[in-house]
Motif scaffolding. Structure first.
Motif, PDB file in Angstrom:
ATOM      1  N   GLU A 128       0.814  -1.217   0.000  1.00  0.00           N
ATOM      2  CA  GLU A 128       0.000   0.000   0.000  1.00  0.00           C
ATOM      3  C   GLU A 128       0.848   1.268   0.000  1.00  0.00           C
ATOM      4  OE1 GLU A 128      -4.073  -0.555   2.281  1.00  0.00           O
ATOM      5  OE2 GLU A 128      -2.432  -1.389   3.457  1.00  0.00           O
ATOM      6  N   ASP A 129       2.071   1.192   0.539  1.00  0.00           N
ATOM      7  CA  ASP A 129       2.940   2.366   0.591  1.00  0.00           C
ATOM      8  C   ASP A 129       3.680   2.605  -0.721  1.00  0.00           C
ATOM      9  OD1 ASP A 129       2.244   2.806   3.238  1.00  0.00           O
ATOM     10  OD2 ASP A 129       3.800   1.454   3.975  1.00  0.00           O
ATOM     11  N   GLY A 130       3.528   1.685  -1.686  1.00  0.00           N
ATOM     12  CA  GLY A 130       4.233   1.812  -2.960  1.00  0.00           C
ATOM     13  C   GLY A 130       5.597   1.169  -2.959  1.00  0.00           C
ATOM     14  N   THR A 131       6.016   0.552  -1.855  1.00  0.00           N
ATOM     15  CA  THR A 131       7.298  -0.152  -1.804  1.00  0.00           C
ATOM     16  C   THR A 131       7.195  -1.449  -2.600  1.00  0.00           C
ATOM     17  OG1 THR A 131       7.676   0.745   0.401  1.00  0.00           O
ATOM     18  CG2 THR A 131       9.087  -1.065  -0.289  1.00  0.00           C
ATOM     19  N   GLN A 132       8.256  -1.773  -3.341  1.00  0.00           N
ATOM     20  CA  GLN A 132       8.251  -2.957  -4.200  1.00  0.00           C
ATOM     21  C   GLN A 132       9.330  -3.938  -3.781  1.00  0.00           C
ATOM     22  OE1 GLN A 132       8.582  -0.780  -8.102  1.00  0.00           O
ATOM     23  NE2 GLN A 132       6.790  -1.996  -8.609  1.00  0.00           N
ATOM     24  N   ILE A 133       9.118  -5.204  -4.137  1.00  0.00           N
ATOM     25  CA  ILE A 133      10.124  -6.242  -3.932  1.00  0.00           C
ATOM     26  C   ILE A 133       9.912  -7.313  -4.992  1.00  0.00           C
ATOM     27  CG2 ILE A 133       8.818  -7.711  -2.342  1.00  0.00           C
ATOM     28  CD1 ILE A 133      11.461  -8.010  -0.733  1.00  0.00           C
TER      29      ILE A 133
ATOM     30  N   VAL B  72      13.663  -3.916  -9.271  1.00  0.00           N
ATOM     31  CA  VAL B  72      12.931  -2.927  -8.482  1.00  0.00           C
ATOM     32  C   VAL B  72      13.897  -2.281  -7.498  1.00  0.00           C
ATOM     33  CG1 VAL B  72      10.745  -4.162  -8.688  1.00  0.00           C
ATOM     34  CG2 VAL B  72      12.225  -4.634  -6.744  1.00  0.00           C
ATOM     35  N   GLN B  73      13.480  -1.139  -6.956  1.00  0.00           N
ATOM     36  CA  GLN B  73      14.325  -0.419  -6.010  1.00  0.00           C
ATOM     37  C   GLN B  73      14.112  -0.973  -4.601  1.00  0.00           C
ATOM     38  OE1 GLN B  73      16.674   1.930  -6.809  1.00  0.00           O
ATOM     39  NE2 GLN B  73      16.163   1.408  -8.925  1.00  0.00           N
ATOM     40  N   ASN B  74      14.837  -2.028  -4.284  1.00  0.00           N
ATOM     41  CA  ASN B  74      14.778  -2.615  -2.946  1.00  0.00           C
ATOM     42  C   ASN B  74      16.119  -3.268  -2.655  1.00  0.00           C
ATOM     43  OD1 ASN B  74      14.084  -4.148  -0.531  1.00  0.00           O
ATOM     44  ND2 ASN B  74      11.962  -3.904  -1.154  1.00  0.00           N
ATOM     45  N   ASP B  75      16.593  -3.113  -1.423  1.00  0.00           N
ATOM     46  CA  ASP B  75      17.881  -3.688  -1.053  1.00  0.00           C
ATOM     47  C   ASP B  75      17.814  -5.202  -0.903  1.00  0.00           C
ATOM     48  OD1 ASP B  75      18.941  -1.129  -0.963  1.00  0.00           O
ATOM     49  OD2 ASP B  75      18.468  -0.860   1.154  1.00  0.00           O
ATOM     50  N   TYR B  76      16.587  -5.757  -0.806  1.00  0.00           N
ATOM     51  CA  TYR B  76      16.428  -7.186  -0.597  1.00  0.00           C
ATOM     52  C   TYR B  76      15.568  -7.797  -1.698  1.00  0.00           C
ATOM     53  CZ  TYR B  76      17.923  -5.808   4.090  1.00  0.00           C
ATOM     54  OH  TYR B  76      18.615  -5.270   5.148  1.00  0.00           O
ATOM     55  N   GLU B  77      15.674  -9.109  -1.840  1.00  0.00           N
ATOM     56  CA  GLU B  77      14.790  -9.856  -2.719  1.00  0.00           C
ATOM     57  C   GLU B  77      14.242 -11.054  -1.953  1.00  0.00           C
ATOM     58  OE1 GLU B  77      17.177 -10.866  -6.052  1.00  0.00           O
ATOM     59  OE2 GLU B  77      18.454 -12.270  -4.967  1.00  0.00           O
TER      60      GLU B  77
END
Length: 538
Positions: free
Chosen positions: A239-244, A283-288
């Protein structure tokens, strides 16, 4: 949940407080209640931002209440607030929702802020008395936590009581009553608090996330030294727009491929996280995330939240540095032309697949050819062919950049294309095209690429060297292969070495003369009357 009236949830000492002040004892409040059930359970918490700095795509800072500090990290969607100057170092923010995580190999806590608002921009100085680093409250026993909450904080009155009143139901009672009639997916969300994606890290135990599938790849087969297998990945957005990105291998890949549907919302638990491989992350995330056979995936029926698709547009004249790389790019442009559908025979399995080329332009006054493959070529491509005269604007996500015709891009299995998307970039591009672009002669981005191109493009031959560069270093290429471009003249051809070979006209593999007449192709398992001559690699 703490079902207190709103006035009771707000500490007495903070009511009517100066707008340029922090909440006394705010850090202790946070650490004593590390995981609020909902934003309604968060009391008035105003802290000062100290040592604000970027960490990847996020920003971290020390949250100070004038007496204690705790490390905090902002969700990615707050980056625009920092870049615009609204959220500043030494400024004040009101924390509206958060969760606390342990810092690996330390006893400290980190506050993951998922919702906040700016109270004040930078003050003249840091608010402090005798500042100390707060000891982690996670080590306290429940009774000790209750004692801390009942005691005055920093000399404040002892009226901060977060216990539920006896005349109302507690949160556990309410959840227990609701859980009995809830669907399985809803029970999963109630059993454990739904975590925002930004709060996840590889050191966490149990967690539940609620996400929408915003990109779904194909189920692919692979073969390596360890054998054959299948792989499948999806991009998830909360919901916050964060992707993984979530990846599944072998049996889990075949299990979850029909479960995940593009655009639907799911509750997911029992997955694992690791540091994202920069070469493959999309995507822009430090983790997968990896989902194995123990992962739980349940559709959240009736959910209506629609997180915006996260684009990271690259101007057409800046595609050069991405040529030949693994990083995928997003492009938005005005369609200039659309070709008919072509049928291309794939070498690996001799299968024919549809392809369609479209040319798009943007306000860098450059054009590029986008190759649409498979369903995008036959469905969306046909739609674009019918409306090309109206110069539609398209946004394409996840494109691979190659050096074909200088620079060109093509879709991959996970690519998506939207016609006339509702984005600020669309309005800007439309205004440029109507006022300027329509009457301007636009050049292809791959035309005349040079090593010192003013647009910053990488030359196709930027790695060109002299032969002496190779022969002068005997250790070159010993540790790993090294590749160069050369411009040279052929000075000698060995007469005993064949310069070409007979090749199949279909798959280009070597053919042999068949008995009687014609040529036999081992790859196609067919006889052909003709063959082609192809240059031998020396």
């Amino acid at each position: 949940r703490n079902l207190l009236p709103e006035d009771a949830r707000t500490p007495p000492e903070t009511r009517g407080m100066d707008a340029k002040s922090v909440t006394p004892g705010a850090v202790a409040l946070i650490l004593a209640n590390p995981t609020p059930e909902s934003p309604d359970d968060v009391p008035e918490i105003v802290v000062q931002v100290l040592d604000l700095k970027p960490i990847g795509s996020r920003f971290t800072f020390m949250a100070s209440d004038g007496e204690a500090k705790v490390k905090a990290i902002l969700s990615t969607h707050f980056a625009s607030e920092v870049h615009s100057g609204k959220l500043q170092n030494l400024g004040l923010v009101r924390i509206l929702n958060y969760t606390c995580n342990d810092i690996p190999q330390k006893t400290d806590k980190m506050v993951i802020i998922t919702k906040c608002e700016v109270v004040s921009q930078a003050l003249d100085a840091e608010i402090k008395s005798e500042v100390k680093i707060e000891e982690p409250a996670a080590l306290m026993k429940p009774k000790e936590e209750a004692a801390v909450l009942s005691k005055p904080i920093g000399g404040a009155p002892a009226a901060i009581m977060l216990k539920p009143r006896h005349d109302v139901k507690s949160a556990s009672q309410i959840v227990s009553e609701q859980r009995g009639n809830a669907a399985p997916a809803a029970r999963l969300a109630m059993t454990r608090r739904v975590h925002p994606l930004i709060s996840l890290n590889p050191y966490q135990g149990n967690w539940v996330i609620k996400v929408r599938v915003t990109s779904k790849g194909n189920l692919r087969s692979y073969r390596n030294a360890r054998g054959e297998g299948h792989v499948f990945n999806v991009e998830l957005t909360d919901e916050d727009g964060t992707q993984i990105q979530a990846t599944m291998f072998n049996e889990p890949a075949k299990k979850f491929y029909p479960v995940f549907e593009l655009g639907k919302v799911y509750y997911i638990s029992k997955g694992s996280l690791r540091i994202a491989n920069k070469q493959f992350k999309t995507v822009q995330n430090d983790y997968e995330m990896t989902l194995n056979e123990n992962a739980v995936v349940e559709e959240a029926e009736g959910e209506s939240f629609i997180p915006p698709v996260q684009y990271n547009f690259v101007k057409i004249d800046m595609l050069g540095p991405y040529v030949g790389g693994r990083e995928l790019v997003d492009i938005i442009g005005v369609v200039q032309s659309v070709s008919p559908t072509l049928s291309i025979r794939r070498k690996i399995d001799n299968e024919s697949i549809p392809k369609r080329d479209i040319v798009v332009a943007d306000d860098s006054n450059k054009t590029v050819t986008i190759s649409l493959w498979n369903d995008l070529a036959t469905t969306v491509g046909e739609e674009l062919l019918d409306m090309v005269d109206s110069a539609p604007i398209i946004a394409v996500k996840s494109l691979k950049v190659s050096d074909f015709q200088g620079v060109s891009v093509s879709t991959v299995g996970k690519s998506t294309l939207v016609i006339n998307p509702e984005l600020p970039e669309t309005e800007k591009l439309r205004a440029w095209y109507e006022s300027e672009g329509k009457g301007t002669a636009l050049a292809s981005v791959g035309a005349g690429m040079g090593a010192s191109n003013a647009g910053g493009l990488r030359s196709m031959y930027s790695d060109r060297v002299f032969l002496s560069h190779i022969t002068s270093d005997p250790n070159l290429g010993q540790d790993k292969p090294v590749f160069f471009s050369l411009y040279a003249n052929i000075s000698n051809i060995k007469p005993d070495q064949t310069m070409w070979y007979r090749a199949c006209t279909t798959c280009n593999k070597k053919v042999t003369e068949a008995l009687g007449s014609g040529f036999w192709c081992e790859g196609c398992q067919k006889n052909y009357e003709q063959c082609s001559l192809r240059c031998t690699s020396w």
